[in-house]
Design a protein around this motif. Structure first.
Motif, PDB file in Angstrom:
ATOM      1  N   LEU A   1       0.836  -1.197   0.000  1.00  0.00           N
ATOM      2  CA  LEU A   1       0.000   0.000   0.000  1.00  0.00           C
ATOM      3  C   LEU A   1       0.872   1.248   0.000  1.00  0.00           C
ATOM      4  N   ASP A   2       0.766   1.996  -1.072  1.00  0.00           N
ATOM      5  CA  ASP A   2       1.461   3.279  -1.166  1.00  0.00           C
ATOM      6  C   ASP A   2       0.466   4.408  -0.936  1.00  0.00           C
ATOM      7  N   GLY A   3       0.991   5.574  -0.615  1.00  0.00           N
ATOM      8  CA  GLY A   3       0.141   6.750  -0.486  1.00  0.00           C
ATOM      9  C   GLY A   3      -0.807   6.647   0.688  1.00  0.00           C
ATOM     10  N   ASP A   4      -1.989   7.225   0.516  1.00  0.00           N
ATOM     11  CA  ASP A   4      -2.985   7.296   1.587  1.00  0.00           C
ATOM     12  C   ASP A   4      -4.176   6.404   1.246  1.00  0.00           C
ATOM     13  N   THR A   5      -4.517   5.552   2.186  1.00  0.00           N
ATOM     14  CA  THR A   5      -5.631   4.619   2.017  1.00  0.00           C
ATOM     15  C   THR A   5      -6.684   4.906   3.068  1.00  0.00           C
ATOM     16  N   LEU A   6      -7.948   4.860   2.664  1.00  0.00           N
ATOM     17  CA  LEU A   6      -9.061   5.059   3.584  1.00  0.00           C
ATOM     18  C   LEU A   6      -9.898   3.793   3.644  1.00  0.00           C
ATOM     19  N   GLN A   7     -10.067   3.256   4.851  1.00  0.00           N
ATOM     20  CA  GLN A   7     -11.001   2.158   5.082  1.00  0.00           C
ATOM     21  C   GLN A   7     -12.239   2.749   5.730  1.00  0.00           C
ATOM     22  N   ILE A   8     -13.361   2.662   5.043  1.00  0.00           N
ATOM     23  CA  ILE A   8     -14.610   3.232   5.538  1.00  0.00           C
ATOM     24  C   ILE A   8     -15.373   2.160   6.298  1.00  0.00           C
ATOM     25  N   SER A   9     -15.423   2.298   7.601  1.00  0.00           N
ATOM     26  CA  SER A   9     -16.066   1.393   8.540  1.00  0.00           C
ATOM     27  C   SER A   9     -15.102   0.291   8.973  1.00  0.00           C
ATOM     28  N   CYS A  10     -15.046   0.095  10.274  1.00  0.00           N
ATOM     29  CA  CYS A  10     -14.248  -1.000  10.817  1.00  0.00           C
ATOM     30  C   CYS A  10     -14.857  -2.332  10.391  1.00  0.00           C
ATOM     31  N   ALA A  11     -14.070  -3.364  10.470  1.00  0.00           N
ATOM     32  CA  ALA A  11     -14.562  -4.702  10.152  1.00  0.00           C
ATOM     33  C   ALA A  11     -14.018  -5.661  11.198  1.00  0.00           C
ATOM     34  N   TYR A  12     -14.854  -6.560  11.673  1.00  0.00           N
ATOM     35  CA  TYR A  12     -14.371  -7.572  12.594  1.00  0.00           C
ATOM     36  C   TYR A  12     -13.339  -8.447  11.894  1.00  0.00           C
ATOM     37  N   GLY A  13     -12.450  -9.022  12.677  1.00  0.00           N
ATOM     38  CA  GLY A  13     -11.459  -9.920  12.104  1.00  0.00           C
ATOM     39  C   GLY A  13     -10.118  -9.241  11.890  1.00  0.00           C
TER      40      GLY A  13
ATOM     41  N   GLU B   1      -2.548  -2.967   7.473  1.00  0.00           N
ATOM     42  CA  GLU B   1      -1.430  -2.282   8.126  1.00  0.00           C
ATOM     43  C   GLU B   1      -0.108  -2.954   7.767  1.00  0.00           C
ATOM     44  N   SER B   2      -0.087  -4.281   7.731  1.00  0.00           N
ATOM     45  CA  SER B   2       1.149  -5.005   7.428  1.00  0.00           C
ATOM     46  C   SER B   2       1.602  -4.814   5.988  1.00  0.00           C
ATOM     47  N   ARG B   3       0.691  -4.351   5.125  1.00  0.00           N
ATOM     48  CA  ARG B   3       1.024  -4.132   3.713  1.00  0.00           C
ATOM     49  C   ARG B   3       1.479  -2.705   3.427  1.00  0.00           C
ATOM     50  N   LEU B   4       1.493  -1.840   4.431  1.00  0.00           N
ATOM     51  CA  LEU B   4       1.881  -0.455   4.200  1.00  0.00           C
ATOM     52  C   LEU B   4       3.348  -0.373   3.794  1.00  0.00           C
ATOM     53  N   ASN B   5       3.590   0.219   2.637  1.00  0.00           N
ATOM     54  CA  ASN B   5       4.960   0.481   2.211  1.00  0.00           C
ATOM     55  C   ASN B   5       5.506   1.699   2.942  1.00  0.00           C
ATOM     56  N   GLU B   6       6.788   1.953   2.770  1.00  0.00           N
ATOM     57  CA  GLU B   6       7.404   3.103   3.409  1.00  0.00           C
ATOM     58  C   GLU B   6       6.678   4.384   2.976  1.00  0.00           C
ATOM     59  N   GLY B   7       6.259   5.151   3.944  1.00  0.00           N
ATOM     60  CA  GLY B   7       5.527   6.377   3.650  1.00  0.00           C
ATOM     61  C   GLY B   7       4.036   6.182   3.481  1.00  0.00           C
TER      62      GLY B   7
END
Length: 245
Positions: free
Chosen positions: A73-85, A92-98
């Motif tokens: 994941l590069d740049g800014d990502t928006l997750q709309i609504s939490c999800a169980y699990g 989060e583990s896929r976030l690249n540097e920055g």
């Protein structure tokens, strides 16, 4: 300044709501037992229960999301609504540097539940209390936006507003990724079971069988369907939209 140093990007300006974020009436009335009560959160947020509800397809559907970010994941990502699990921790583990991830939800108890699962809450992952139908950030703020099983829980008018907001805040050329229920094939052995579940617990979800998700999208700003995939006899779907430049 050393030209080899990465350019710092501004954090997306996500403002605080001018009034306290209240629980929508439909959510309190219909879904208090699933999302609002603290005991409900502790009860439902277990992998085996989530997988049971999704008829053994939870990991497959989370992987369908992550397939869109095979290079991270590069740049800014928006997750709309939490999800169980484990969806948010895996993002989060896929976030690249920055890379940064913002997660919004109308319920504070849901945000606190997600916070406990994260390595970098408040650092690389922001948790923001906000209504999906009124995102308090500028147009074209995010590189990608994700909704994971949210539209089916919204009344029709709220669904249109939430999808309109998702398209509004993604940058031109950016993706909106939706994972949702879909109308199953007529012969699906669990078709009647799923309809019964909808009638008892998910009164807005039958809309997913009446109309394609694109039916609820705004006309402007326009977006293109890049990919549409279905799973498990068409009972689930992934819709990938790209906002026009």
């Amino acid at each position: 300044m050393n030209s080899s140093e990465p350019t710092k990007r501004n954090v997306v300006a996500f403002g605080e709501s001018p009034v306290p974020v209240g629980t929508p009436g439909y959510l309190h009335k219909i879904y208090w037992w699933a999302y609002e009560h603290p005991l409900a959160v502790r009860f439902w947020d277990h992998g085996f229960l989530i997988n049971f509800i999704l008829l053994g397809n939870y990991d497959r559907l989370v992987n369908a999301v992550l397939d869109e970010f095979s290079d991270g994941l590069d740049g800014d990502t928006l997750q709309i609504s939490c999800a169980y699990g484990k969806l948010t921790p895996r993002l989060e583990s896929r976030l690249n540097e920055g890379g940064r991830l913002d997660v919004i939800d109308v319920l504070k108890v849901q945000l606190e539940n997600v916070r406990r699962k994260l390595k970098w809450p408040g650092e690389r992952v922001r948790l923001i209390q906000c209504d999906a139908t009124r995102l308090n950030c500028p147009d074209a703020s995010y590189d990608q936006v994700l909704m994971f099983f949210l539209p089916h829980e919204l009344p029709g008018d709220k669904r249109r507003q939430a999808l309109s907001e998702a398209v509004r805040v993604v940058k031109p050329g950016g993706k909106v990724i939706l994972v949702e229920f879909h109308r199953p094939k007529w012969w699906h052995p669990l078709r009647l079971w799923q309809r019964l579940v909808f009638l008892l617990f998910e009164p807005f979800a039958t809309d997913m069988w009446r109309h394609d998700l694109t039916y609820y999208l705004p006309e402007y700003p326009e977006c293109l369907v890049e990919r549409h995939e279905t799973y498990f006899g068409d009972l689930y779907q992934k819709l990938v939209l790209v906002r026009k430049k």
